[in-house]
Write an enzyme that holds these catalytic residues in place. Structure first.
Site, PDB file in Angstrom:
ATOM      1  N   ASP A 127     -30.364  22.657 125.878  1.00 15.80           N
ATOM      2  CA  ASP A 127     -29.196  23.500 126.076  1.00 15.80           C
ATOM      3  C   ASP A 127     -27.946  22.641 125.886  1.00 15.80           C
ATOM      4  O   ASP A 127     -27.993  21.439 126.107  1.00 15.80           O
ATOM      5  CB  ASP A 127     -29.258  24.032 127.525  1.00 15.80           C
ATOM      6  CG  ASP A 127     -28.248  25.132 127.754  1.00 15.80           C
ATOM      7  OD1 ASP A 127     -27.715  25.676 126.774  1.00 15.80           O
ATOM      8  OD2 ASP A 127     -27.999  25.453 128.932  1.00 15.80           O
ATOM      9  N   GLU A 128     -26.848  23.253 125.474  1.00 23.84           N
ATOM     10  CA  GLU A 128     -25.572  22.525 125.334  1.00 23.84           C
ATOM     11  C   GLU A 128     -25.756  21.247 124.515  1.00 23.84           C
ATOM     12  O   GLU A 128     -25.304  20.169 124.899  1.00 23.84           O
ATOM     13  CB  GLU A 128     -24.993  22.161 126.714  1.00 23.84           C
ATOM     14  CG  GLU A 128     -24.914  23.301 127.697  1.00 23.84           C
ATOM     15  CD  GLU A 128     -23.694  24.186 127.496  1.00 23.84           C
ATOM     16  OE1 GLU A 128     -23.055  24.071 126.422  1.00 23.84           O
ATOM     17  OE2 GLU A 128     -23.389  24.993 128.381  1.00 23.84           O
TER      18      GLU A 128
ATOM     19  N   GLN B 286     -17.455  24.146 121.911  1.00 26.13           N
ATOM     20  CA  GLN B 286     -17.426  23.979 123.363  1.00 26.13           C
ATOM     21  C   GLN B 286     -17.804  22.563 123.778  1.00 26.13           C
ATOM     22  O   GLN B 286     -18.224  22.326 124.910  1.00 26.13           O
ATOM     23  CB  GLN B 286     -18.364  24.980 124.032  1.00 26.13           C
ATOM     24  CG  GLN B 286     -17.890  26.418 123.903  1.00 26.13           C
ATOM     25  CD  GLN B 286     -18.695  27.368 124.762  1.00 26.13           C
ATOM     26  OE1 GLN B 286     -18.646  27.304 125.985  1.00 26.13           O
ATOM     27  NE2 GLN B 286     -19.456  28.231 124.131  1.00 26.13           N
TER      28      GLN B 286
ATOM     29  N   ARG C  76     -14.109  32.518 129.121  1.00 26.24           N
ATOM     30  CA  ARG C  76     -14.775  32.846 130.383  1.00 26.24           C
ATOM     31  C   ARG C  76     -14.486  34.278 130.820  1.00 26.24           C
ATOM     32  O   ARG C  76     -15.158  34.834 131.680  1.00 26.24           O
ATOM     33  CB  ARG C  76     -14.328  31.917 131.530  1.00 26.24           C
ATOM     34  CG  ARG C  76     -14.632  30.424 131.388  1.00 26.24           C
ATOM     35  CD  ARG C  76     -16.044  30.159 131.035  1.00 26.24           C
ATOM     36  NE  ARG C  76     -16.180  30.009 129.604  1.00 26.24           N
ATOM     37  CZ  ARG C  76     -17.326  30.075 128.957  1.00 26.24           C
ATOM     38  NH1 ARG C  76     -18.439  30.265 129.609  1.00 26.24           N
ATOM     39  NH2 ARG C  76     -17.370  29.953 127.642  1.00 26.24           N
TER      40      ARG C  76
ATOM     41  N   LYS D  60     -26.634  32.925 124.746  1.00 22.89           N
ATOM     42  CA  LYS D  60     -27.317  31.664 124.533  1.00 22.89           C
ATOM     43  C   LYS D  60     -28.434  31.415 125.553  1.00 22.89           C
ATOM     44  O   LYS D  60     -29.574  31.127 125.187  1.00 22.89           O
ATOM     45  CB  LYS D  60     -26.277  30.547 124.623  1.00 22.89           C
ATOM     46  CG  LYS D  60     -26.822  29.178 124.546  1.00 22.89           C
ATOM     47  CD  LYS D  60     -25.744  28.210 124.978  1.00 22.89           C
ATOM     48  CE  LYS D  60     -25.362  28.487 126.421  1.00 22.89           C
ATOM     49  NZ  LYS D  60     -24.981  27.293 127.171  1.00 22.89           N
ATOM     50  N   THR D  61     -28.105  31.568 126.827  1.00 20.66           N
ATOM     51  CA  THR D  61     -29.103  31.325 127.869  1.00 20.66           C
ATOM     52  C   THR D  61     -30.248  32.319 127.747  1.00 20.66           C
ATOM     53  O   THR D  61     -31.413  31.986 127.956  1.00 20.66           O
ATOM     54  CB  THR D  61     -28.462  31.435 129.263  1.00 20.66           C
ATOM     55  OG1 THR D  61     -27.280  30.647 129.278  1.00 20.66           O
ATOM     56  CG2 THR D  61     -29.404  30.950 130.343  1.00 20.66           C
TER      57      THR D  61
END
Length: 803
Positions: free
Chosen positions: A217-218, A252, A642, A33-34
């Site tokens: 983002d997010e 998330q 994670r 994603k980043t």
DNA sequence: TCACCAACTGTGTCA
DNA sequence: CAGTTGGTGA
């Protein structure tokens, strides 16, 4: 260019190179994603589709913003100073500093963190003589923040009963107080910025013209107000002067508690008529078993946009599960496992220990510390939140703005100057009567108390004078000495560490200057250009200047402008917006300890998820919230994803919490993981543990009901029984106090003991956590997990032993 | 006014 | 258990 786009998969490439239209990217955990976000920005700039000034990229955490900037500078040799990349709060702060006049704020306005906000509210309630039992400060704080997150001022909140009406009045009074004192809370940063854009057409059009690309983002963590803020900047869904590129993962979404609204994803798709919806489902992070667990778990949530992660890397190792007798033993085991991981060649930096709440870190820290294992705790009490640091910052704030009553009250009698509650009451009355700040009201008082107060204001005035031309680090140093803080802590027994922290504040100031590219020699209280200001926009944009020159905007170069802000003011802003880590030693190889929330966005070779117990994870407080369980499950999903190679799940039968031993059932989340992916490190006597092999239809998936849920069912092995005949319990052979008490009760004739698992016809399985009385009056307290903790009279209740 | 102690209470995640 | 509040005596 080719290197920029190299190694992107099909979906990633499609997302990065989308035309300048609104887009929603559903990006699963570990799907790059980043990378997509940063590459998109780099691609837009390097192809000439956008100038750096035309980009607005918003994140939630400082960490994410920094990460984005770092990666971007690695991809493109450009000066990122003109770019607006930051957190919502950081960018709003920047905007409000630049347009403080239009926003009706002093340029030196200070930011309240939640501690400060709570203190301000307590003070308000006291001033107004409000019964704080009836209106608990914390409730009012939540009410205020909730309203602001919805974008509602006190006048816009719907009133439906007297209590609520009073809350709204108090909300209004709180805002008045903040305005008088020149302070804003976190939510206010956003609301103020939103209202500024909404009210000021010229300004709004300027920004709309400037930002051609807005990247978020997010996105699943945005609240209603942030969604509206973006809408204003983007020129609204209809006209749309900017292309909004939203990246998020509904699975998330873990910040509903602070107002996040997952519904924004669906709303965005609908209202912006999004044509470009791309799913990133290939996971590059975790091995198969780990991903399998994550997928199986999250499938239990009803409200999902739908997405399934897959990986090309093999199954990998199974997920290890450990059941401990006590939380202490759980930590012991943890240390041993980490030792062997390190022996296998893993860096401690690549090992994370996660927990649901900060309070759990204590036991783990104790074990790591005793074992001499280096570790680093994230979160908890952070550097800028420490009391001594807040005191020092309060002095700094008074230099900037003497009308800051919160700062005034914090240090007026610290170190002690003989100014007590009575004196301050008088002062507050005087200030209120004249409608001025406490600092200003000191002059109007007379008598013995006034002399003491005048001594304090005199000190502040003197400090102001002495530091007038000092650089920031000298100023901080001078201030912690001359305010008497250092001398005060020298007389305290435990004061040494606090003094060290105060000295560390000087280093923090130096580090801040270095990071901002401000010379160490610049006088801290004189203007210096620190932040990009929204004046002349991108190269093609015509320079719009809806800014009063008195605001102190300075043009550094064509198209690049900056706000004149003193280094001190900038440093104070930094201190409130970035609470800082709580431990030094950035470079050292240390095990990483943090809450699941703060682990979001990170990844590690090995991850331990600890304290997987009913009431803890899922947290009991979430039970009363609508869809609380689904959020807890997403939190668990975040935790699992994670891990790269190894995942450990652990829980404990007993745990010290709030000073007493609690007996918890193991988390229901175990029931939702595929048995084939798990490897139990502790014996499961009886073959089937709870849930596994049991007919799924037998239990209700509903959080609220689920009375017949077969909870608690681990057939506890003989070795796990404790409390009778002094047998070795496996826990150093010692009986805990609770166990001793239980044994005593057993001797008195009640045929049950604390810690024993029992079954009840209606409530299912539970564990006995307390026993009272004897004979006919005997009753037992049982933790039935999601049914709650109940007292049952033994003369009435029919209980079956389990195990 | 302030230091000290006892009693009480609340206890989740973040910028 | 920790932080906070309330009371007491100097």
């Amino acid at each position: 260019m080719s290197t920029l786009l190299a190694n992107l998969n099909e979906q990633q490439l499609a997302a990065v190179t989308l035309p300048p239209q609104h887009a929603l990217i559903l990006a699963g955990a570990g799907s790059g994603k980043t990378r997509v976000l940063t590459t998109r920005i780099a691609w837009l700039i390097s192809t000439g589709q956008a100038s750096p000034q035309g980009i607005l990229a918003v994140t939630f955490t400082n960490k994410a913003a920094k990460e984005m900037l770092t990666r971007l500078t690695a991809m493109l040799p450009i000066n990122t100073r003109g770019m607006w990349i930051g957190t919502f709060h950081g960018l709003c702060n920047r905007m409000l500093r630049a347009h403080h006049r239009d926003a009706a704020l002093p340029q030196t306005f200070q930011i309240l963190d939640s501690q400060d906000q709570l203190a301000a509210i307590k003070r308000l309630l006291k001033t107004l003589g409000v019964d704080d039992e009836k209106y608990p400060p914390r409730n009012l704080q939540h009410f205020v923040n909730h309203c602001k997150e919805q974008g509602l001022r006190a006048g816009q909140v719907e009133v439906w009963d007297d209590y609520n009406r009073r809350m709204v009045e108090l909300y209004a009074a709180y805002d008045d107080q903040c305005q008088r004192e020149g302070v804003v809370d976190f939510a206010e940063l956003l609301l103020r910025s939103y209202e500024l854009l909404q009210r000021n057409q010229l300004l709004r059009e300027h920004y709309q013209h400037r930002f051609r690309h807005i990247l978020i983002d997010e996105f699943q963590d945005t609240n209603v107000l942030q969604y509206k803020w973006i809408g204003l900047l983007a020129g609204g869904p209809e006209r749309g002067s900017a292309a909004v590129f939203a990246v998020g993962d509904d699975d998330q979404s873990i910040y509903a508690f602070r107002g996040a609204n997952v519904g924004n994803m669906a709303a965005f798709e609908r209202e912006y008529r999004v044509q470009n919806l791309i799913k990133l489902e290939q996971n590059y992070r975790s091995h198969g078993h780990i991903l399998g667990c994550a997928n199986a778990l999250i499938a239990n949530n009803a409200k999902r946009l739908g997405k399934n992660l897959w990986t090309e890397s093999g199954e990998g190792e199974p997920v290890r599960v450990y059941e401990a007798m006590t939380d202490g033993q759980e930590s012991q085991w943890l240390v041993e496992e980490i030792r062997s991981l390190v022996a296998e060649g893993h860096l401690r930096n690549d090992v994370a220990v996660l927990y649901r709440s900060n309070a759990q870190s204590r036991v783990i820290e104790h074990a790591l510390f005793s074992a001499g294992m280096p570790y680093r705790v994230y979160g908890g009490l952070r550097f800028f939140e420490r009391a001594e640091i807040k005191h020092a910052l309060a002095y700094l704030r008074l230099l900037e703005n003497p009308d800051d009553d919160g700062a005034f009250l914090r240090v007026v009698n610290f170190p002690a100057r003989g100014i007590g509650a009575r004196t301050l009451e008088q002062l507050q009355d005087a200030a209120r009567a004249r409608g001025i700040s406490l600092f200003a009201a000191v002059g109007g008082l007379s008598g013995a108390a006034a002399t003491k107060l005048a001594a304090f204001t005199g000190l502040v005035a003197r400090l102001r004078d002495e530091t007038r031309r000092m650089p920031l680090t000298d100023l901080v140093e001078h201030l912690i000495e001359r305010s008497g803080l250092v001398a005060h802590f020298e007389t305290e027994k435990e004061g040494q560490e606090r003094i060290e922290n105060l000295r560390e504040l000087v280093n923090a100031a130096a580090a801040f200057l270095a990071e901002e590219g401000i010379s160490q020699d610049v006088p801290a209280r004189e203007g210096v250009a620190v932040a990009d200001a929204p004046m002349a926009g991108a190269g093609d944009a015509q320079p719009v200047a809806p800014i009063d020159p008195a605001d102190g905007i300075e043009v550094l170069a064509p198209g690049v402008s900056a706000v004149r802000l003193t280094p001190l003011a900038a440093f104070l802003g930094h201190a409130s917006l970035e609470a800082g880590e709580n431990q030094a030693g950035e470079g050292a190889d240390a095990v990483q300890l943090m809450t699941v929330h703060s682990a979001k966005g990170l990844e590690f070779d090995a991850v331990f998820i600890t304290g997987l117990e009913e009431g803890l994870f899922p947290h009991e407080n979430s039970a009363t919230e609508p869809e609380g369980l689904e959020e807890e499950r997403r939190l668990m999903y975040v935790a699992i994803t994670r891990a790269r190679q190894r995942l450990y799940l652990s829980f404990s039968q007993t745990r010290m919490l709030h000073g007493q031993t609690r007996y918890n059932l193991r988390s229901r989340f175990f029931d939702e993981l595929p048995e084939g992916s798990l490897k139990w490190l502790t014996p499961r006597v009886g073959g089937t543990a709870r849930g596994f092999g049991a007919p799924r239809e037998a239990w209700s998936p509903r959080w609220e009901s689920g009375a017949q849920h077969a909870s608690g069912g681990a057939r506890r092995g003989e070795w796990r029984e404790f409390g009778h005949s002094g047998r070795d319990t496996g826990d150093n052979g010692r009986l805990s106090q609770a166990e001793q008490r239980a044994a005593l009760r057993f001797d008195r004739g009640v045929p049950w003991r604390v810690g024993q698992n029992v079954a009840h016809a209606r409530f299912g399985e539970g564990v006995i956590v307390g026993i009272e009385g004897s004979g006919e009056d005997a009753r037992v307290q049982i933790n039935f997990g999601r049914q709650g903790i109940k007292w049952l009279a033994l003369s009435v209740a029919r209980l079956e032993p389990v195990g």
